[in-house]
Write a protein that holds these residues in place. Structure first.
Motif, PDB file in Angstrom:
ATOM      1  N   THR A  10       5.246 -69.467  -1.473  1.00  0.00           N
ATOM      2  CA  THR A  10       5.278 -68.014  -1.254  1.00  0.00           C
ATOM      3  C   THR A  10       4.002 -67.253  -1.598  1.00  0.00           C
ATOM      4  O   THR A  10       4.009 -66.024  -1.653  1.00  0.00           O
ATOM      5  CB  THR A  10       6.454 -67.297  -1.993  1.00  0.00           C
ATOM      6  OG1 THR A  10       6.177 -67.297  -3.390  1.00  0.00           O
ATOM      7  CG2 THR A  10       7.784 -67.931  -1.726  1.00  0.00           C
ATOM      8  N   VAL A  13       3.375 -64.961   1.175  1.00  0.00           N
ATOM      9  CA  VAL A  13       4.244 -63.782   1.172  1.00  0.00           C
ATOM     10  C   VAL A  13       3.662 -62.720   0.236  1.00  0.00           C
ATOM     11  O   VAL A  13       3.623 -61.532   0.560  1.00  0.00           O
ATOM     12  CB  VAL A  13       5.670 -64.166   0.739  1.00  0.00           C
ATOM     13  CG1 VAL A  13       6.566 -62.952   0.721  1.00  0.00           C
ATOM     14  CG2 VAL A  13       6.240 -65.220   1.670  1.00  0.00           C
ATOM     15  N   GLU A  14       3.168 -63.181  -0.926  1.00  0.00           N
ATOM     16  CA  GLU A  14       2.560 -62.237  -1.876  1.00  0.00           C
ATOM     17  C   GLU A  14       1.384 -61.512  -1.248  1.00  0.00           C
ATOM     18  O   GLU A  14       1.054 -60.398  -1.618  1.00  0.00           O
ATOM     19  CB  GLU A  14       2.063 -62.986  -3.128  1.00  0.00           C
ATOM     20  CG  GLU A  14       3.150 -63.374  -4.089  1.00  0.00           C
ATOM     21  CD  GLU A  14       2.582 -63.860  -5.420  1.00  0.00           C
ATOM     22  OE1 GLU A  14       1.382 -63.672  -5.673  1.00  0.00           O
ATOM     23  OE2 GLU A  14       3.352 -64.430  -6.205  1.00  0.00           O
ATOM     24  N   CYS A  16       0.993 -60.797   2.027  1.00  0.00           N
ATOM     25  CA  CYS A  16       1.256 -60.168   3.327  1.00  0.00           C
ATOM     26  C   CYS A  16       1.389 -58.652   3.159  1.00  0.00           C
ATOM     27  O   CYS A  16       2.328 -58.174   2.525  1.00  0.00           O
ATOM     28  CB  CYS A  16       2.530 -60.721   3.937  1.00  0.00           C
ATOM     29  SG  CYS A  16       2.937 -59.927   5.497  1.00  0.00           S
TER      30      CYS A  16
ATOM     31  N   GLU B  38      -5.340 -69.323  -2.793  1.00  0.00           N
ATOM     32  CA  GLU B  38      -5.122 -68.617  -4.057  1.00  0.00           C
ATOM     33  C   GLU B  38      -4.514 -69.585  -5.080  1.00  0.00           C
ATOM     34  O   GLU B  38      -3.840 -70.549  -4.728  1.00  0.00           O
ATOM     35  CB  GLU B  38      -4.231 -67.402  -3.828  1.00  0.00           C
ATOM     36  CG  GLU B  38      -5.019 -66.316  -3.127  1.00  0.00           C
ATOM     37  CD  GLU B  38      -4.409 -64.941  -3.262  1.00  0.00           C
ATOM     38  OE1 GLU B  38      -3.259 -64.830  -3.699  1.00  0.00           O
ATOM     39  OE2 GLU B  38      -5.108 -63.971  -2.925  1.00  0.00           O
ATOM     40  N   LEU B  43       1.638 -67.568  -8.954  1.00  0.00           N
ATOM     41  CA  LEU B  43       3.065 -67.885  -8.912  1.00  0.00           C
ATOM     42  C   LEU B  43       3.660 -67.907 -10.310  1.00  0.00           C
ATOM     43  O   LEU B  43       4.862 -68.103 -10.480  1.00  0.00           O
ATOM     44  CB  LEU B  43       3.269 -69.257  -8.261  1.00  0.00           C
ATOM     45  CG  LEU B  43       2.650 -69.429  -6.875  1.00  0.00           C
ATOM     46  CD1 LEU B  43       2.735 -70.872  -6.424  1.00  0.00           C
ATOM     47  CD2 LEU B  43       3.326 -68.528  -5.867  1.00  0.00           C
ATOM     48  N   MET B 170       8.399 -58.020  -3.794  1.00  0.00           N
ATOM     49  CA  MET B 170       7.197 -57.357  -3.276  1.00  0.00           C
ATOM     50  C   MET B 170       7.492 -55.941  -2.820  1.00  0.00           C
ATOM     51  O   MET B 170       6.773 -55.005  -3.126  1.00  0.00           O
ATOM     52  CB  MET B 170       6.676 -58.109  -2.051  1.00  0.00           C
ATOM     53  CG  MET B 170       6.180 -59.471  -2.310  1.00  0.00           C
ATOM     54  SD  MET B 170       4.496 -59.398  -2.824  1.00  0.00           S
ATOM     55  CE  MET B 170       3.748 -58.635  -1.399  1.00  0.00           C
ATOM     56  N   PRO B 232       8.616 -66.990  -7.913  1.00  0.00           N
ATOM     57  CA  PRO B 232       7.677 -66.390  -6.954  1.00  0.00           C
ATOM     58  C   PRO B 232       8.407 -65.822  -5.741  1.00  0.00           C
ATOM     59  O   PRO B 232       9.453 -66.370  -5.381  1.00  0.00           O
ATOM     60  CB  PRO B 232       6.783 -67.558  -6.545  1.00  0.00           C
ATOM     61  CG  PRO B 232       7.030 -68.646  -7.535  1.00  0.00           C
ATOM     62  CD  PRO B 232       8.356 -68.413  -8.136  1.00  0.00           C
ATOM     63  N   PRO B 233       7.855 -64.772  -5.103  1.00  0.00           N
ATOM     64  CA  PRO B 233       6.634 -64.052  -5.436  1.00  0.00           C
ATOM     65  C   PRO B 233       6.766 -63.358  -6.795  1.00  0.00           C
ATOM     66  O   PRO B 233       7.734 -62.653  -7.027  1.00  0.00           O
ATOM     67  CB  PRO B 233       6.500 -63.008  -4.336  1.00  0.00           C
ATOM     68  CG  PRO B 233       7.379 -63.468  -3.221  1.00  0.00           C
ATOM     69  CD  PRO B 233       8.448 -64.283  -3.835  1.00  0.00           C
ATOM     70  N   SER B 234       5.770 -63.574  -7.668  1.00  0.00           N
ATOM     71  CA  SER B 234       5.832 -63.087  -9.035  1.00  0.00           C
ATOM     72  C   SER B 234       4.778 -62.008  -9.283  1.00  0.00           C
ATOM     73  O   SER B 234       3.589 -62.286  -9.245  1.00  0.00           O
ATOM     74  CB  SER B 234       5.606 -64.269  -9.979  1.00  0.00           C
ATOM     75  OG  SER B 234       5.369 -63.810 -11.280  1.00  0.00           O
ATOM     76  N   MET B 235       5.258 -60.803  -9.513  1.00  0.00           N
ATOM     77  CA  MET B 235       4.326 -59.691  -9.711  1.00  0.00           C
ATOM     78  C   MET B 235       3.443 -59.870 -10.951  1.00  0.00           C
ATOM     79  O   MET B 235       2.247 -59.635 -10.891  1.00  0.00           O
ATOM     80  CB  MET B 235       5.085 -58.355  -9.773  1.00  0.00           C
ATOM     81  CG  MET B 235       5.746 -57.950  -8.475  1.00  0.00           C
ATOM     82  SD  MET B 235       4.563 -57.831  -7.126  1.00  0.00           S
ATOM     83  CE  MET B 235       5.049 -59.244  -6.185  1.00  0.00           C
ATOM     84  N   ARG B 238       0.587 -62.157 -10.203  1.00  0.00           N
ATOM     85  CA  ARG B 238      -0.411 -61.536  -9.319  1.00  0.00           C
ATOM     86  C   ARG B 238      -1.228 -60.486 -10.066  1.00  0.00           C
ATOM     87  O   ARG B 238      -2.428 -60.360  -9.861  1.00  0.00           O
ATOM     88  CB  ARG B 238       0.298 -60.913  -8.117  1.00  0.00           C
ATOM     89  CG  ARG B 238      -0.609 -60.245  -7.129  1.00  0.00           C
ATOM     90  CD  ARG B 238      -0.142 -60.417  -5.721  1.00  0.00           C
ATOM     91  NE  ARG B 238      -0.204 -61.810  -5.331  1.00  0.00           N
ATOM     92  CZ  ARG B 238      -1.301 -62.402  -4.849  1.00  0.00           C
ATOM     93  NH1 ARG B 238      -2.408 -61.721  -4.672  1.00  0.00           N
ATOM     94  NH2 ARG B 238      -1.286 -63.677  -4.540  1.00  0.00           N
TER      95      ARG B 238
END
Lengths: 392, 398
Positions: A10, A13-14, A16, B38, B43, B170, B232-235, B238
């Motif tokens: 993912t 996805v992060e 996008c 990335e 994650l 997200m 994930p997606p993990s804020m 990120r």
């Protein structure tokens, strides 16, 4: 197109931008590698949400496994386009090159009409968003520029692209003057739309016809010892990646091997100690918005490396936000809300830096960001031009 | 071929690579970082695990097996690396809390406790025991977050559901950056008349302004608010990555995305350049030294073949724990898979043992005997070895 390599992590996805703000779009993982296993040539596409992908390619830049979600979606978009009637907006933007040719020839009139209320109504009827003004056509295009040759050792064929040609030939002229001041001969080869707008609007056949003509034209120059330089990052992406990739144009490899981003080219000549530009002070504080397609070119940020050589210039790089316009994507009514929200985020990140102006390589990014922020947006070449103090 | 000259090229954009790159760039060196994609840091939960084997991380490190690469660095270096990190994160507006003296607990999305050392401030109030009174807020349709699991483990917790009109981490995080949305959320919370001592939300409190958002909710509701990390997606992962990346850039570092190294140029005992296959033509970057921080298997730093394990960038000698039969434990969820020991063995200068080149420095999860999952040696290990490898690289260049 290596969807089997997806490990479902993912990260795409992060990254996008559309997924962030539009709940209708299931994101690059689901519409790319996940859905791919259910698509088959014999069956009609049912996944109309593939059209919501803006082809910013951020997913591809993020993927650690070499899966190309945007590429998978791009192919699904072409398949969808073949099977379904195109909307007016899709048809118009795919044929942007011809429309712009007409627009430039009738620029004084076309610009005036486009700015009126009736003009805007017509745009909206056609499914075209009007939250930022449509760019103004230039009556004198770059194509009409007189040719000058100084018989320098380095010679380049300049693929200026539609945006520069029809809307901002002044930037094109500055690029030519920068190169000439560095003792590089510049010619303007015959050229057509790179094909990206057609591809982005699901019209692979039209894209291929543009591409084949460009390949034939540029190929002659390469054979005669010219390097090709481009300035528009989306044209560059198309020349380097899509001609060889989805479009499968014969001879495309040669074009890709010999084409350079204009700033990459200047850096290369500096590194090879062929030129030594004398950069003078520029007292500006800029926010450099990195266009998504510059990232996708996989050449680093060459203009940023050049701007670093300019004394007293303050330049903050921002590459986390997509401006949201994505060429013709944001101009389509169905994407307006997405484009506005993404643009709003990009602008707020820019404003946080305290910069007084924006710099971006891509004409559509500049249009969106200056339109939404009210700030001035420059092409990096304009700053370099200023720094070199070129007198014409 | 485009040729550009740098002092140092860091390969890998994870915590180790960015830490090493920032330190070197901060010394005035011209540093470029190249990365295929990335990092797995995006994650992660954003928490900094140093060593989770003991209540005191330093004591835990002392008890690690002799071959563990943590023994190559002094406790001063560990302290320095973590202190630097906390300072940077404070400057970048995502402050971290915790100390090297004592590990902390963070509650997970299924209600288990995770041992870690430093946590984002947004997780500071995560409960340290199962009897704290907690009101959990979840969001309509949010997948992969299980308040009923959490409640089954925490005796005094209950949950309510808010409709954010979007159902992904997200999407909700993007909405929290919007003032009107945050205000509506706070009013809704106020109307719940919460009696619990603390409020928990999944980690969706924005991307850029999480700390400020958490503080604003806490001050309005007059009680601590904390985030529960999601899968994930993990804020938080990120946010961590973005902050480290911006900090690296602010020191003058340059990043090349989508730049998987496919070739190297060698001369005698030195690596002179790395090459990436961009679709136009190969791109070469020259440097005087290289830092390899490509991570373990998931990050792409190690690649397992049928009977062997390779390091794909330089082809460095890899420590392979045993025959393939010994790579995996019978129990899938075991922390004792033999393959966890695979990696590059290094000496105290962080050069690979048996490496024919003098100017490569290796750090992070790619190091042999790390066993990150078993020992809980996560980002804290990455930043410490990144720090140490950078110092060694600096010494070499001077």
């Amino acid at each position: 197109m290596k969807y089997e390599h997806c490990i479902r992590c993912t990260i795409c996805v992060e990254n996008c931008p559309v997924f962030r703000v539009n709940p209708e779009f299931p994101g690059p993982k689901q519409s790319g590698p996940d859905a791919q296993r259910f698509r088959s040539d014999g069956k009609k596409s049912v996944d109309d949400w593939v059209l919501l992908c803006s082809q910013c390619k951020r997913c591809e830049m993020a993927c650690p496994c070499g899966v190309e979600p945007a590429q998978i979606i791009l192919r699904a978009q072409q398949k969808y386009g073949l099977e379904h009637p195109h909307t007016a907006a899709h048809l118009l933007f795919a044929n942007n090159y011809y429309l712009s040719t007409l627009g430039s020839m009738t620029a004084p009139l076309a610009n005036r009409v486009a700015a009126t209320k009736i003009g805007k109504k017509i745009f909206q009827r056609l499914g075209i968003a009007t939250y930022i003004p449509f760019p103004k056509f230039s009556f004198k295009t770059l194509r009409q520029e007189k040719k000058t040759r100084n018989r320098e050792v380095r010679k380049v064929a300049f693929f200026y692209g539609c945006f520069i040609n029809f809307y901002r030939p002044d930037i094109g002229r500055k690029i030519i003057q920068i190169l000439q001041s560095l003792r590089i001969d510049v010619v303007l080869p015959s050229q057509w739309c790179c094909g990206l707008p057609a591809l982005g609007n699901g019209n692979l056949a039209l894209a291929r016809s543009f591409a084949a003509k460009n390949v034939a034209s540029l190929s002659n120059y390469i054979d005669a010892g010219y390097d090709v330089v481009y300035t528009c990052t989306s044209c560059g992406l198309c020349l380097l990646h899509d001609y060889q990739g989805i479009m499968e144009i014969p001879g495309a490899k040669k074009i890709a091997e010999n084409s350079y981003n204009v700033h990459e080219y200047v850096l290369k000549l500096i590194a090879e100690q062929e030129i030594k530009p004398a950069f003078k002070e520029v007292n500006r504080t800029l926010a450099y918005h990195i266009p998504c397609h510059l990232r996708a070119l996989e050449i680093g940020y060459p203009a940023a490396n050049l701007l670093r050589l300019i004394p007293s210039l303050q330049c903050r790089i921002l590459d986390d936000a997509c401006c949201g316009l994505n060429g013709s994507y944001g101009f389509k009514k169905i994407n307006e809300a997405t484009a506005l929200q993404l643009g709003g985020r990009a602008v707020s990140l820019i404003k946080k830096t305290g910069a007084e102006a924006i710099v971006a390589d891509c004409g559509s990014c500049r249009m969106q960001l200056s339109g939404l922020s009210g700030m001035e947006a420059f092409d990096p070449a304009e700053i370099i031009y200023e720094s070199l103090g070129i007198k014409v | 071929m485009s040729v550009i000259e740098y002092d140092v090229i860091v390969i890998g954009a994870g915590v180790a690579g960015l830490t090493a790159g920032t330190l070197l760039a901060g010394q005035g060196l011209n540093v470029a970082l190249v990365t295929a994609g990335e990092p797995t840091a995006c994650l992660s939960t954003g928490c900094v695990d140093v060593c989770s084997q003991n209540e005191n991380p330093l004591q835990g490190i002392a008890n690690l097996p002799d071959l563990h690469p943590f023994h190559l660095v002094s406790s001063e270096t560990i302290l320095q690396a973590l202190t630097d990190f906390q300072q940077v994160m404070t400057d970048m507006n995502i402050p971290y809390t915790g100390t090297l003296e004592k590990n902390r607990q963070v509650i997970s999305a299924i209600g288990t406790f995770k041992t870690t050392c430093l946590t984002p401030l947004t997780m500071e109030s995560s409960p340290q025991s199962i009897d704290e009174k907690i009101q959990i807020v979840t969001f309509t349709g949010l997948k992969d977050f299980y308040p009923s699991y959490i409640i089954s483990r925490l005796q005094n917790a209950s949950f309510s559901t808010y409709d954010a009109r979007v159902s992904t981490t997200m999407g909700i995080a993007a909405k929290f950056e919007d003032d009107a949305f945050l205000e509506a959320f706070i009013s809704w919370l106020e109307n719940l008349n919460i009696s619990a001592d603390k409020i928990a939300v999944p980690a969706v409190l924005g991307l850029e302004s999480a700390t400020a958002i958490m503080k604003r909710i806490a001050s309005r509701l007059k009680r601590p608010v904390f985030e529960i990390p999601t899968i994930p997606p993990s804020m938080p992962g990120r946010r961590l990555f973005n902050a480290l990346k911006d900090h690296f850039r602010s020191k003058g570092g340059v990043i090349y995305w989508g730049w998987p190294v496919v070739g190297v140029e060698k001369a005698g005992r030195l690596i002179e350049a790395v090459t990436a296959e961009s679709r136009g033509r190969p791109n070469s970057l020259n440097a005087r030294a290289f830092v390899l921080a490509t991570g373990s298997f998931v990050g792409g730093g190690l690649h397992a073949e049928r009977d062997t394990i390779v390091e794909p960038v330089f082809g460095l000698p890899v420590h392979v724990p045993s025959q393939r039969e010994g790579w995996f434990d019978q129990d899938y969820f075991s922390a004792n898979h033999g393959i966890g020991q695979a990696g590059i063995m290094v000496d105290t200068s962080f050069r690979a043992v048996g490496c024919p080149w003098d100017n490569i420095f290796v750090c992070g999860a790619i190091l042999a005997h790390t066993e990150a999952l078993k020992n809980g040696c996560g980002h804290g290990f990455a930043m410490t070895t990144g720090h140490a490898a950078a110092r060694s690289c600096l010494e070499y260049l001077q």
